[in-house]
Design a protein around this motif. Sequence first.
Motif, PDB file in Angstrom:
ATOM      1  N   PRO A  41      90.056  52.622  96.537  1.00 36.86           N
ATOM      2  CA  PRO A  41      89.575  53.996  96.299  1.00 36.86           C
ATOM      3  C   PRO A  41      89.134  54.243  94.848  1.00 36.86           C
ATOM      4  O   PRO A  41      88.137  54.934  94.617  1.00 36.86           O
ATOM      5  CB  PRO A  41      90.785  54.864  96.658  1.00 36.86           C
ATOM      6  N   THR A  42      89.847  53.672  93.905  1.00 37.01           N
ATOM      7  CA  THR A  42      89.471  53.841  92.496  1.00 37.01           C
ATOM      8  C   THR A  42      88.099  53.209  92.221  1.00 37.01           C
ATOM      9  O   THR A  42      87.226  53.820  91.600  1.00 37.01           O
ATOM     10  CB  THR A  42      90.545  53.185  91.585  1.00 37.01           C
ATOM     11  N   ILE A  43      87.921  51.997  92.707  1.00 34.91           N
ATOM     12  CA  ILE A  43      86.648  51.296  92.462  1.00 34.91           C
ATOM     13  C   ILE A  43      85.506  52.053  93.145  1.00 34.91           C
ATOM     14  O   ILE A  43      84.435  52.262  92.569  1.00 34.91           O
ATOM     15  CB  ILE A  43      86.724  49.836  92.981  1.00 34.91           C
ATOM     16  N   LYS A  44      85.775  52.507  94.374  1.00 32.19           N
ATOM     17  CA  LYS A  44      84.726  53.218  95.119  1.00 32.19           C
ATOM     18  C   LYS A  44      84.321  54.512  94.426  1.00 32.19           C
ATOM     19  O   LYS A  44      83.147  54.849  94.354  1.00 32.19           O
ATOM     20  CB  LYS A  44      85.203  53.519  96.544  1.00 32.19           C
ATOM     21  N   LYS A  45      85.307  55.247  93.924  1.00 33.01           N
ATOM     22  CA  LYS A  45      84.995  56.506  93.233  1.00 33.01           C
ATOM     23  C   LYS A  45      84.025  56.211  92.071  1.00 33.01           C
ATOM     24  O   LYS A  45      83.036  56.914  91.864  1.00 33.01           O
ATOM     25  CB  LYS A  45      86.295  57.160  92.738  1.00 33.01           C
ATOM     26  N   ILE A  46      84.299  55.161  91.329  1.00 35.40           N
ATOM     27  CA  ILE A  46      83.496  54.865  90.139  1.00 35.40           C
ATOM     28  C   ILE A  46      82.081  54.413  90.521  1.00 35.40           C
ATOM     29  O   ILE A  46      81.102  54.906  89.970  1.00 35.40           O
ATOM     30  CB  ILE A  46      84.240  53.829  89.260  1.00 35.40           C
ATOM     31  N   ILE A  47      81.977  53.533  91.520  1.00 38.20           N
ATOM     32  CA  ILE A  47      80.615  53.080  91.869  1.00 38.20           C
ATOM     33  C   ILE A  47      79.862  54.161  92.648  1.00 38.20           C
ATOM     34  O   ILE A  47      78.651  54.292  92.502  1.00 38.20           O
ATOM     35  CB  ILE A  47      80.602  51.710  92.600  1.00 38.20           C
ATOM     36  N   ASN A  48      80.571  54.963  93.417  1.00 38.65           N
ATOM     37  CA  ASN A  48      79.882  56.050  94.136  1.00 38.65           C
ATOM     38  C   ASN A  48      79.329  57.104  93.173  1.00 38.65           C
ATOM     39  O   ASN A  48      78.340  57.767  93.464  1.00 38.65           O
ATOM     40  CB  ASN A  48      80.803  56.722  95.159  1.00 38.65           C
ATOM     41  N   GLY A 108      76.352  51.205  90.336  1.00 40.07           N
ATOM     42  CA  GLY A 108      76.956  50.895  91.641  1.00 40.07           C
ATOM     43  C   GLY A 108      77.383  49.440  91.789  1.00 40.07           C
ATOM     44  O   GLY A 108      77.900  49.054  92.832  1.00 40.07           O
ATOM     45  N   GLU A 109      77.190  48.638  90.735  1.00 37.73           N
ATOM     46  CA  GLU A 109      77.563  47.214  90.850  1.00 37.73           C
ATOM     47  C   GLU A 109      78.998  46.962  90.380  1.00 37.73           C
ATOM     48  O   GLU A 109      79.577  47.745  89.628  1.00 37.73           O
ATOM     49  CB  GLU A 109      76.588  46.344  90.036  1.00 37.73           C
ATOM     50  N   VAL A 110      79.533  45.820  90.869  1.00 37.23           N
ATOM     51  CA  VAL A 110      80.915  45.464  90.551  1.00 37.23           C
ATOM     52  C   VAL A 110      80.942  44.032  90.022  1.00 37.23           C
ATOM     53  O   VAL A 110      80.335  43.137  90.611  1.00 37.23           O
ATOM     54  CB  VAL A 110      81.805  45.555  91.817  1.00 37.23           C
ATOM     55  N   LEU A 111      81.651  43.853  88.919  1.00 34.72           N
ATOM     56  CA  LEU A 111      81.802  42.513  88.330  1.00 34.72           C
ATOM     57  C   LEU A 111      83.292  42.212  88.205  1.00 34.72           C
ATOM     58  O   LEU A 111      84.060  43.015  87.674  1.00 34.72           O
ATOM     59  CB  LEU A 111      81.140  42.479  86.942  1.00 34.72           C
ATOM     60  N   LEU A 112      83.687  41.047  88.704  1.00 31.45           N
ATOM     61  CA  LEU A 112      85.092  40.641  88.621  1.00 31.45           C
ATOM     62  C   LEU A 112      85.231  39.588  87.522  1.00 31.45           C
ATOM     63  O   LEU A 112      84.544  38.563  87.554  1.00 31.45           O
ATOM     64  CB  LEU A 112      85.527  40.067  89.978  1.00 31.45           C
TER      65      LEU A 112
END
Length: 396
Positions: A41-48, A108-112
């Motif tokens: 949910p935290t990651i989604k809030k930020i990318i959304n 909207g992108e995610v980097l690990l």
Amino acid sequence: MKTIDDLNFNGLKAIIRVDFNVPLNDKFEITDPTRIDAAIPTIKKIINDGGMAILMSHLGRPKQGPEDKFSLRHLAPALSEKLGVNVKFASDCIGDVPRKLVSEMKKGEVLLLENLRFYNDEKAGNFEFAEKLASLADVYVNDAFGTAHRAHASTAIIAGYFPDAKYFGYVMVNELTHINALLSDAKKPFTAILGGAKVSGKIEIIKNLLNKVDNLIIGGGMMFTFIKAMGGNIGNSLIEEDLIDTAKQILKDAKIKNVEILIPVDAVIADKFSNDANKKVSASNEIPDGWMGLDIGAKTREMFSEVIAKSKTILWNGPMGVFEMPAFAEGTQFVAEKIAEATEKGTYSLVGGGDSVAAINKYNLADKVTYVSTGGGAMLEFIEGKALPGVRAIEG
Ligand code: AMP
């Protein structure tokens, strides 16, 4: 409490400390995704919002430098699936590799990032290392409650580089809200149920809880130090001789503070530490030599059950017996079920600490208690009344 709900992340790069320290099997498949699921949910809030999420975590206990079995790259496919976004992976957590990938990130992108603990600087709380991590982003988010009791580079030190742009993620908010409510605002009667192997790790918690609870139920291996302190014979059961005086003092303090301490009256005893041992039930203070108590007995279960049913708030940490062995799991399962029953009738129940969470999952009761805390050590230190460095760093 400054939380991610206080910011629109549109166009911002957020570096998020997550707790992705999940168990993997020998094919590098995730065997328990609870911690990853919790951070979604935290990651989604930020990318959304249109933000860019840079995720950092530790995994396992690498000794010195990179080791493939502890690489976070193993988690990228599952994470992509859960987020519905193609998660990119940076094979280093600092330096040119992540810098280039971060500079190419779009909304909207995610980097690990690769495992933080491939650098000893992480656990050492090194400032330069923290600054290098910080240089990747505009905003810092801490959502790793499980490591909040550590003053590591990514959990605490890094926050200093974001004086006006540091926020709690939802996992942190949930954990802090629930545990705070339990400690400051519990409906009475409040019962704490403590078990597990040792008294030694739990003394500070017991001392703090004596100021808050009405009933303190003691089970697990730690009960025998109390029974010995009361003059009982415990045979070959687990004992911490050096804590007998402490146990006596706790019993005295409880009386003064009007806390009822419930110590098991009977135990399931075994002639060896094994699932196929010979077993029988004995009074908990008359255990013959050569025998050891590995679970609570039926009379004790009933005694605990009555108190649990009358409680309005319950905190449970630690199994009642050696629940990993089916022969000695009955007490733990029974207590878990009674907590679930009380919860159904309106009691607030919080279960926390590694082994009680494992137990509650084993008996499929996780959704039948009010809240399951995922941060074992952090939760215990918080209940002890200690300030958590990861929390202080965001609040300060
Ligand atoms: P802790 O990490 O202190 O919460 O201890 C959890 C461990 O305590 C579990 O692995 C249990 O098997 C163990 N345990 C519980 N009851 C007993 C007992 N009566 N004797 C020995 N070990 C126990």
